[in-house]
Design an enzyme around this catalytic site. Structure first.
Site, PDB file in Angstrom:
ATOM      1  N   SER A   3       0.678  -1.349  -0.019  1.00 13.36           N
ATOM      2  CA  SER A   3      -0.058   0.084  -0.062  1.00 13.36           C
ATOM      3  C   SER A   3       0.912   1.224   0.046  1.00 13.36           C
ATOM      4  O   SER A   3       2.121   1.268   0.534  1.00 13.36           O
ATOM      5  CB  SER A   3      -1.073  -0.222   1.078  1.00 13.36           C
ATOM      6  OG  SER A   3      -1.531   1.214   1.275  1.00 13.36           O
ATOM      7  N   TYR A  39      -2.590  -0.463  10.437  1.00  9.46           N
ATOM      8  CA  TYR A  39      -2.144  -1.042   9.022  1.00  9.46           C
ATOM      9  C   TYR A  39      -1.182  -0.397   8.373  1.00  9.46           C
ATOM     10  O   TYR A  39      -0.189  -1.078   7.893  1.00  9.46           O
ATOM     11  CB  TYR A  39      -3.528  -0.713   8.248  1.00  9.46           C
ATOM     12  CG  TYR A  39      -3.619  -1.100   6.735  1.00  9.46           C
ATOM     13  CD1 TYR A  39      -3.711  -2.294   6.327  1.00  9.46           C
ATOM     14  CD2 TYR A  39      -3.360  -0.212   5.844  1.00  9.46           C
ATOM     15  CE1 TYR A  39      -3.871  -2.538   5.091  1.00  9.46           C
ATOM     16  CE2 TYR A  39      -3.321  -0.299   4.673  1.00  9.46           C
ATOM     17  CZ  TYR A  39      -3.602  -1.517   4.116  1.00  9.46           C
ATOM     18  OH  TYR A  39      -3.516  -1.770   2.620  1.00  9.46           O
TER      19      TYR A  39
END
Length: 257
Positions: free
Chosen positions: A127, A140
């Site tokens: 990501s 995250y």
């Protein structure tokens, strides 16, 4: 260059979201077989799909999955978890690390002998939060930054074995994680196509959507990438280690992961 034609591919988290799209795109690309790892049993109409019960935090399931794969060309570490938290919950951080970091680590370690034999590729779906943390999902972001660092280390350490490592830096994708956010999102199908295109072209870092692609040029020419290349050159100057020595022995990893 690596075409999908007649290749064997493993996709973790392969029954939904980006993982499901990757399975379908692999089939369109002419793979010989695609192994779809999921937590729950599922069936697929295409006989080239072999489901694998695979919770990436479960070492026994990982070992059992490896036993079912005779040969492997591409391992895609896609399974992940994203919990919206305020970083005050240590358990949430530990869960993110267990899946997004140690899950990737454990699955890679288990399949590495097969990838070394085929001189294959590892694809870690990460990501853009690995570059800069998104405060809405800090745990995250931390786990993806750690997984990106793992990807960079593996890339340098495995180059001498002919195993390529690709890091996929996704922006918002229309999956369960971001479906409730009123922001532009890429479709899983377009992201899956871009991932395989990047693997085929040999791109180390793959930017598969509009948001991440806007960062690609500055990243590839930036100081951090230049430093990564310098570190990799230092590793290349050392004698090539055996595959077993590349990754730390699993006994040194906390058993809770």
């Amino acid at each position: 260059m690596m075409s999908l034609k007649d290749k064997n591919v493993v996709v973790t988290g392969g029954s939904r979201g980006i993982g499901q799209a990757l399975v379908e795109e692999a089939l369109r690309g002419g793979v010989k077989r695609v192994y779809a790892g999921t937590r729950q049993p599922f069936a697929h109409l295409d006989r080239r799909v072999t489901p694998l019960i695979l919770d990436v935090t479960n070492a026994a399931q990982t070992e059992a999955a490896v036993e079912k794969v005779e040969s492997l060309d591409i391992l895609i570490n896609n399974a992940g978890v994203a919990i919206y938290d305020d970083l005050g919950d240590r358990a949430a951080l530990e869960r993110h690390l267990a899946v997004n970091l140690f899950g990737t680590y454990g699955v890679t370690q288990a399949f590495l002998p097969l990838l070394t034999r085929s001189r294959g590729a590892i694809v870690n779906v990460l990501s853009v939060t690995a570059f800069a943390a998104l405060p809405l999902i800090p745990a995250y972001s931390i786990s993806k930054a750690a997984a990106f660092s793992l990807s960079q280390s593996l890339r340098a350490l495995l180059a001498g074995r002919g195993v390529r490592v690709h890091a996929v830096m996704t922006g918002p994708v229309d999956t369960d994680m971001s479906r409730g956010l009123d922001i532009p999102k890429a479709s899983p199908e377009s992201v899956a196509r871009a991932i395989f295109d990047g693997v085929e072209k040999g791109e180390e870092d793959i930017f598969p959507d509009a948001m991440s692609e806007s960062l690609a040029e500055s990243w590839r020419s930036g100081a951090a990438k230049a430093l990564e290349r310098q570190y990799a050159a230092l590793v290349a100057a050392e004698p090539v280690k055996s595959p077993a020595a590349v990754l730390i022995d699993s006994s040194s990893v906390p058993q809770s992961f």
